[in-house]
Structure formats: C-alpha cells, structure tokens
Design a protein around this motif. Sequence first.
Motif, PDB file in Angstrom:
ATOM      1  N   UNK A   7     -12.940  29.984   0.483  1.00 54.51           N
ATOM      2  CA  UNK A   7     -11.972  29.757   1.554  1.00 54.51           C
ATOM      3  C   UNK A   7     -12.704  29.532   2.878  1.00 54.51           C
ATOM      4  N   UNK A   8     -13.734  30.313   3.137  1.00 56.12           N
ATOM      5  CA  UNK A   8     -14.510  30.146   4.363  1.00 56.12           C
ATOM      6  C   UNK A   8     -15.177  28.767   4.405  1.00 56.12           C
ATOM      7  N   UNK A   9     -15.804  28.369   3.300  1.00 51.96           N
ATOM      8  CA  UNK A   9     -16.464  27.059   3.260  1.00 51.96           C
ATOM      9  C   UNK A   9     -15.451  25.924   3.429  1.00 51.96           C
ATOM     10  N   UNK A  10     -14.288  26.052   2.802  1.00 52.22           N
ATOM     11  CA  UNK A  10     -13.256  25.023   2.946  1.00 52.22           C
ATOM     12  C   UNK A  10     -12.759  24.951   4.382  1.00 52.22           C
ATOM     13  N   UNK A  11     -12.617  26.098   5.046  1.00 55.88           N
ATOM     14  CA  UNK A  11     -12.179  26.107   6.442  1.00 55.88           C
ATOM     15  C   UNK A  11     -13.217  25.456   7.354  1.00 55.88           C
ATOM     16  N   UNK A  12     -14.483  25.711   7.086  1.00 59.90           N
ATOM     17  CA  UNK A  12     -15.546  25.092   7.886  1.00 59.90           C
ATOM     18  C   UNK A  12     -15.544  23.582   7.692  1.00 59.90           C
ATOM     19  N   UNK A  13     -15.413  23.144   6.459  1.00 63.40           N
ATOM     20  CA  UNK A  13     -15.390  21.702   6.188  1.00 63.40           C
ATOM     21  C   UNK A  13     -14.157  21.067   6.827  1.00 63.40           C
ATOM     22  N   UNK A  14     -13.021  21.720   6.697  1.00 66.49           N
ATOM     23  CA  UNK A  14     -11.807  21.195   7.314  1.00 66.49           C
ATOM     24  C   UNK A  14     -11.988  21.068   8.828  1.00 66.49           C
ATOM     25  N   UNK A  15     -12.526  22.098   9.455  1.00 68.60           N
ATOM     26  CA  UNK A  15     -12.744  22.069  10.897  1.00 68.60           C
ATOM     27  C   UNK A  15     -13.736  20.998  11.322  1.00 68.60           C
ATOM     28  N   UNK A  16     -14.773  20.807  10.525  1.00 68.99           N
ATOM     29  CA  UNK A  16     -15.777  19.791  10.859  1.00 68.99           C
ATOM     30  C   UNK A  16     -15.200  18.383  10.768  1.00 68.99           C
ATOM     31  N   UNK A  17     -14.352  18.144   9.783  1.00 69.19           N
ATOM     32  CA  UNK A  17     -13.789  16.802   9.612  1.00 69.19           C
ATOM     33  C   UNK A  17     -12.626  16.565  10.575  1.00 69.19           C
ATOM     34  N   UNK A  18     -11.768  17.562  10.746  1.00 63.47           N
ATOM     35  CA  UNK A  18     -10.590  17.385  11.598  1.00 63.47           C
ATOM     36  C   UNK A  18     -10.866  17.721  13.059  1.00 63.47           C
ATOM     37  N   UNK A  19     -12.013  18.294  13.361  1.00 60.99           N
ATOM     38  CA  UNK A  19     -12.338  18.698  14.724  1.00 60.99           C
ATOM     39  C   UNK A  19     -12.264  17.593  15.763  1.00 60.99           C
ATOM     40  N   UNK A  20     -12.782  16.415  15.474  1.00 58.98           N
ATOM     41  CA  UNK A  20     -12.711  15.342  16.476  1.00 58.98           C
ATOM     42  C   UNK A  20     -11.282  14.993  16.885  1.00 58.98           C
ATOM     43  N   UNK A  21     -10.326  15.259  16.006  1.00 55.39           N
ATOM     44  CA  UNK A  21      -8.914  14.999  16.330  1.00 55.39           C
ATOM     45  C   UNK A  21      -8.481  15.827  17.541  1.00 55.39           C
ATOM     46  N   UNK A  22      -8.999  17.037  17.646  1.00 56.84           N
ATOM     47  CA  UNK A  22      -8.630  17.910  18.759  1.00 56.84           C
ATOM     48  C   UNK A  22      -9.411  17.592  20.038  1.00 56.84           C
ATOM     49  N   UNK A  23     -10.590  17.038  19.893  1.00 54.76           N
ATOM     50  CA  UNK A  23     -11.450  16.829  21.053  1.00 54.76           C
ATOM     51  C   UNK A  23     -11.265  15.474  21.732  1.00 54.76           C
ATOM     52  N   UNK A  24     -10.858  14.497  20.974  1.00 58.20           N
ATOM     53  CA  UNK A  24     -10.785  13.137  21.518  1.00 58.20           C
ATOM     54  C   UNK A  24      -9.373  12.575  21.347  1.00 58.20           C
ATOM     55  N   UNK A  25      -9.001  11.720  22.272  1.00 56.54           N
ATOM     56  CA  UNK A  25      -7.724  11.009  22.149  1.00 56.54           C
ATOM     57  C   UNK A  25      -7.933   9.832  21.204  1.00 56.54           C
ATOM     58  N   UNK A  26      -7.155   9.803  20.159  1.00 59.28           N
ATOM     59  CA  UNK A  26      -7.293   8.762  19.144  1.00 59.28           C
ATOM     60  C   UNK A  26      -5.922   8.203  18.804  1.00 59.28           C
ATOM     61  N   UNK A  27      -5.912   7.032  18.245  1.00 61.23           N
ATOM     62  CA  UNK A  27      -4.639   6.485  17.765  1.00 61.23           C
ATOM     63  C   UNK A  27      -4.078   7.367  16.648  1.00 61.23           C
ATOM     64  N   UNK A  28      -2.781   7.325  16.487  1.00 63.44           N
ATOM     65  CA  UNK A  28      -2.100   8.155  15.497  1.00 63.44           C
ATOM     66  C   UNK A  28      -2.651   7.934  14.090  1.00 63.44           C
ATOM     67  N   UNK A  29      -2.914   6.688  13.737  1.00 66.79           N
ATOM     68  CA  UNK A  29      -3.394   6.382  12.385  1.00 66.79           C
ATOM     69  C   UNK A  29      -4.756   7.022  12.130  1.00 66.79           C
ATOM     70  N   UNK A  30      -5.616   7.026  13.128  1.00 70.80           N
ATOM     71  CA  UNK A  30      -6.942   7.633  12.972  1.00 70.80           C
ATOM     72  C   UNK A  30      -6.809   9.154  12.854  1.00 70.80           C
ATOM     73  N   UNK A  31      -5.957   9.744  13.694  1.00 72.32           N
ATOM     74  CA  UNK A  31      -5.739  11.188  13.609  1.00 72.32           C
ATOM     75  C   UNK A  31      -5.187  11.582  12.241  1.00 72.32           C
ATOM     76  N   UNK A  32      -4.234  10.807  11.777  1.00 71.80           N
ATOM     77  CA  UNK A  32      -3.643  11.076  10.459  1.00 71.80           C
ATOM     78  C   UNK A  32      -4.694  10.924   9.351  1.00 71.80           C
ATOM     79  N   UNK A  33      -5.538   9.901   9.470  1.00 70.45           N
ATOM     80  CA  UNK A  33      -6.604   9.698   8.488  1.00 70.45           C
ATOM     81  C   UNK A  33      -7.614  10.836   8.494  1.00 70.45           C
ATOM     82  N   UNK A  34      -7.976  11.319   9.678  1.00 74.40           N
ATOM     83  CA  UNK A  34      -8.892  12.453   9.760  1.00 74.40           C
ATOM     84  C   UNK A  34      -8.277  13.696   9.129  1.00 74.40           C
ATOM     85  N   UNK A  35      -7.017  13.909   9.398  1.00 74.74           N
ATOM     86  CA  UNK A  35      -6.343  15.073   8.827  1.00 74.74           C
ATOM     87  C   UNK A  35      -6.291  14.996   7.301  1.00 74.74           C
TER      88      UNK A  35
END
Length: 97
Positions: A24-52
């Motif tokens: 669970x910890x490793x999955x949370x770290x991977x999720x945060x690493x991949x989805x993290x840029x969504x929180x830090x940068x303004x992106x188009x909806x499609x890119x945010x959805x793809x990252x998620x």
Amino acid sequence: MGARTQAQRDETTVEIGYALFSAVFAAAVVFGAVAGPKLMFAMPYAVERGLLLAAVAAAALVLPLRVVTVLRRFSRGTARRGLPDQPSQPGRTSPDS
C-alpha cells in the motif's frame, strides 16, 4: 507437510501484514509521483485526467507485484530454513596460504 507451530503461524501472519502494508505504501508513492504534477502545474483537463488514470494504473500494478515479491521471498526463506547456508565442514587452510 506437518502441523505448524504457533510461532510459524505468527511469523506468516506478520509477513503477510508487512507485505500488504509495504505494498500500500509503495502504491501510494507511485500514485503520488505520477499524479503529483497534476497538483503542481496548470494543465488541460485531458492531460490531468490522463495523469490520474496513469497513476491509478501504475498503483494497481505495483500493489500486487509488491505483495507477490515479498511473500515469494518469504516462502523461499522458510523453505531453506533448517539447512545451513554453507556446508558445515570446517575449512582447512594450509600454513602457506
């Protein structure tokens, strides 16, 4: 296979708990690493959805992979228990070596 002792059952329970917790910890770290840029940068909806979606997919892949890896390593270790890692013969060295 004979009956297991209470210590062996406890050891297995602890190892399963560790495998699940670390997965669970490793999955949370991977999720945060991949989805993290969504929180830090303004992106188009499609890119945010793809990252998620990519983050969910990566976490879903890491979780069972980690559980299987930990439990497989544990089962290999318990299978070899009772056998010495090295031969039990004392090594003889000559005075010249």
